[in-house]
Scaffold this motif. Structure first.
Motif, PDB file in Angstrom:
ATOM      1  N   LEU A  41       0.735  -1.277   0.031  1.00 38.44           N
ATOM      2  CA  LEU A  41       0.047  -0.065  -0.176  1.00 38.44           C
ATOM      3  C   LEU A  41       0.763   1.062  -0.063  1.00 38.44           C
ATOM      4  O   LEU A  41       2.073   1.348   0.468  1.00 38.44           O
ATOM      5  CB  LEU A  41      -0.905  -0.114   1.242  1.00 38.44           C
ATOM      6  N   ALA A  42       0.228   2.405  -0.494  1.00 36.33           N
ATOM      7  CA  ALA A  42       0.962   3.663  -0.473  1.00 36.33           C
ATOM      8  C   ALA A  42       1.183   4.054   1.026  1.00 36.33           C
ATOM      9  O   ALA A  42       0.412   3.949   1.823  1.00 36.33           O
ATOM     10  CB  ALA A  42       0.239   4.404  -1.308  1.00 36.33           C
ATOM     11  N   GLY A  43       2.542   4.830   1.270  1.00 37.22           N
ATOM     12  CA  GLY A  43       2.601   5.112   2.478  1.00 37.22           C
ATOM     13  C   GLY A  43       3.489   4.276   3.365  1.00 37.22           C
ATOM     14  O   GLY A  43       3.643   3.039   2.979  1.00 37.22           O
ATOM     15  N   GLU A  44       3.925   4.776   4.429  1.00 41.04           N
ATOM     16  CA  GLU A  44       4.979   4.025   5.469  1.00 41.04           C
ATOM     17  C   GLU A  44       4.153   3.929   6.925  1.00 41.04           C
ATOM     18  O   GLU A  44       3.121   4.397   7.051  1.00 41.04           O
ATOM     19  CB  GLU A  44       5.943   4.775   5.679  1.00 41.04           C
ATOM     20  N   LEU A  45       4.619   3.208   7.496  1.00 38.81           N
ATOM     21  CA  LEU A  45       4.275   2.809   8.898  1.00 38.81           C
ATOM     22  C   LEU A  45       4.031   4.144   9.769  1.00 38.81           C
ATOM     23  O   LEU A  45       2.808   4.363  10.579  1.00 38.81           O
ATOM     24  CB  LEU A  45       4.912   1.993   9.848  1.00 38.81           C
ATOM     25  N   ALA A  46       5.006   5.198   9.434  1.00 35.96           N
ATOM     26  CA  ALA A  46       5.080   6.351  10.163  1.00 35.96           C
ATOM     27  C   ALA A  46       3.697   7.096   9.740  1.00 35.96           C
ATOM     28  O   ALA A  46       3.155   7.801  10.727  1.00 35.96           O
ATOM     29  CB  ALA A  46       6.182   7.209   9.812  1.00 35.96           C
ATOM     30  N   ASP A  47       3.196   6.833   8.612  1.00 33.13           N
ATOM     31  CA  ASP A  47       1.968   7.641   7.888  1.00 33.13           C
ATOM     32  C   ASP A  47       0.888   6.884   8.816  1.00 33.13           C
ATOM     33  O   ASP A  47       0.049   7.778   9.127  1.00 33.13           O
ATOM     34  CB  ASP A  47       1.682   7.428   6.508  1.00 33.13           C
ATOM     35  N   LEU A  48       0.550   5.882   8.818  1.00 32.42           N
ATOM     36  CA  LEU A  48      -0.500   4.880   9.740  1.00 32.42           C
ATOM     37  C   LEU A  48      -0.452   5.793  11.095  1.00 32.42           C
ATOM     38  O   LEU A  48      -1.488   5.823  11.500  1.00 32.42           O
ATOM     39  CB  LEU A  48      -0.215   3.600   9.434  1.00 32.42           C
ATOM     40  N   GLU A  49       0.497   5.751  11.771  1.00 30.54           N
ATOM     41  CA  GLU A  49       0.776   6.008  13.282  1.00 30.54           C
ATOM     42  C   GLU A  49       0.374   7.639  13.306  1.00 30.54           C
ATOM     43  O   GLU A  49      -0.130   8.109  14.215  1.00 30.54           O
ATOM     44  CB  GLU A  49       2.099   5.920  13.642  1.00 30.54           C
ATOM     45  N   ARG A  50       0.744   8.377  12.352  1.00 25.47           N
ATOM     46  CA  ARG A  50       0.297   9.976  12.372  1.00 25.47           C
ATOM     47  C   ARG A  50      -1.206   9.815  12.481  1.00 25.47           C
ATOM     48  O   ARG A  50      -1.769  10.918  12.895  1.00 25.47           O
ATOM     49  CB  ARG A  50       1.014  10.805  11.139  1.00 25.47           C
TER      50      ARG A  50
END
Length: 277
Positions: A190-199
């Protein structure tokens, strides 16, 4: 001392002789070259898949020449190009968007040349095998020390064909993302990184309950519950999870010992929303 480094990616197939023929051409020009085959199993004609796989690989490679050929427009008026990057690498291949994401990941494109110098090509050039007759010899000459400028006529960077990959969007209470790539197991990068999900939702602890929304069979939104997990084996076979994909450096949606693409009827670019359950 180690010889020049060339990485090599194509959609030629794992049972074809084409990759070996190209390696032979390169070794005939640069016999001390170290040639690393990234993959020759890119889906046929899938420029987007090739671009994504190259983008994921290049940060782990030595500075060198990166040859990539996924070229459904071979023999047409599409250009062959060499792109020099901020890190010092040179990317060689067709100008169809294949090289642009990787260039951005290597410090950005800083110069580009159209492959017009026939002195760097094979003497005989076919209409259907530019990987052998143009791209491989140019890559080998550049790796062996031929000046970048000798590849051909200068291009402005905005003349290069662009290829945009979907981006994740953080919003209040969730992450809007999309399918970038589907691997052989049916795992969806998926687009994005774990940091994006956590934000978007706060800490992604193992077992964190999530809800994903995708398009259902009739096109209306369909919701499913699953968890965030660091690895597949933390859930039972047949159970879905969101995880951090180490192979492709970002978020993934998977089914342990199954196919997320099949379960959720996902294809490239399909939107996926991730929220707390």
């Amino acid at each position: 001392m180690a010889g020049p480094f060339i990485s090599f990616l194509t959609d030629f197939g794992t049972e074809a002789t084409a990759p070996s023929v190209c390696r032979g051409v390169m070794l005939g020009i640069a016999p001390d070259a170290r040639i690393l085959d990234l993959t020759h199993a890119v889906r046929p004609f899938a420029v987007r898949d090739g671009a994504f796989l190259l983008w994921t690989a290049v940060p782990y490679l030595p500075v060198g020449v990166h040859l990539a050929v996924v070229d459904p427009g071979v023999g047409t008026e599409r250009r062959g190009v060499a792109i020099r990057t901020g890190r010092g690498d040179v990317l060689v291949g067709p100008d169809n968007g294949l090289l642009r994401p990787a260039a951005e990941r290597l410090g950005g494109a800083v110069a580009a040349r159209e492959l017009t110098n026939r002195a760097l090509w094979r003497d005989t050039v076919s209409h259907t095998f530019h990987g052998r007759d143009i791209f491989a010899p140019v890559a080998a000459h550049l790796a062996a020390g031929e000046p970048f400028e000798s590849a051909g006529e200068a291009l402005t960077l905005d003349e290069l064909v662009a290829l945009e990959l979907p981006q994740a969007r953080v919003r209040a209470g969730g992450l809007d993302t999309a399918v970038l790539f589907i691997d052989a197991f049916g795992n969806c990068r998926l687009a994005g990184e774990l940091a994006d999900l956590e934000r978007a939702i706060g800490p992604a602890e193992p077992g964190r309950a999530l809800r994903i929304t995708v398009a259902g069979p009739d096109g209306t939104p369909a919701e499913y519950r699953l968890t965030y997990e660091p690895t597949f084996g933390r859930v039972e076979p047949g159970t879905s999870l969101v995880y951090e994909d180490a192979d492709y450096a970002g978020l993934g949606l998977a089914v342990n010992q199954g196919s997320a693409a099949t379960r959720y009827r996902l294809t490239l670019d399909d939107p996926v929303r991730i929220e707390p359950a």
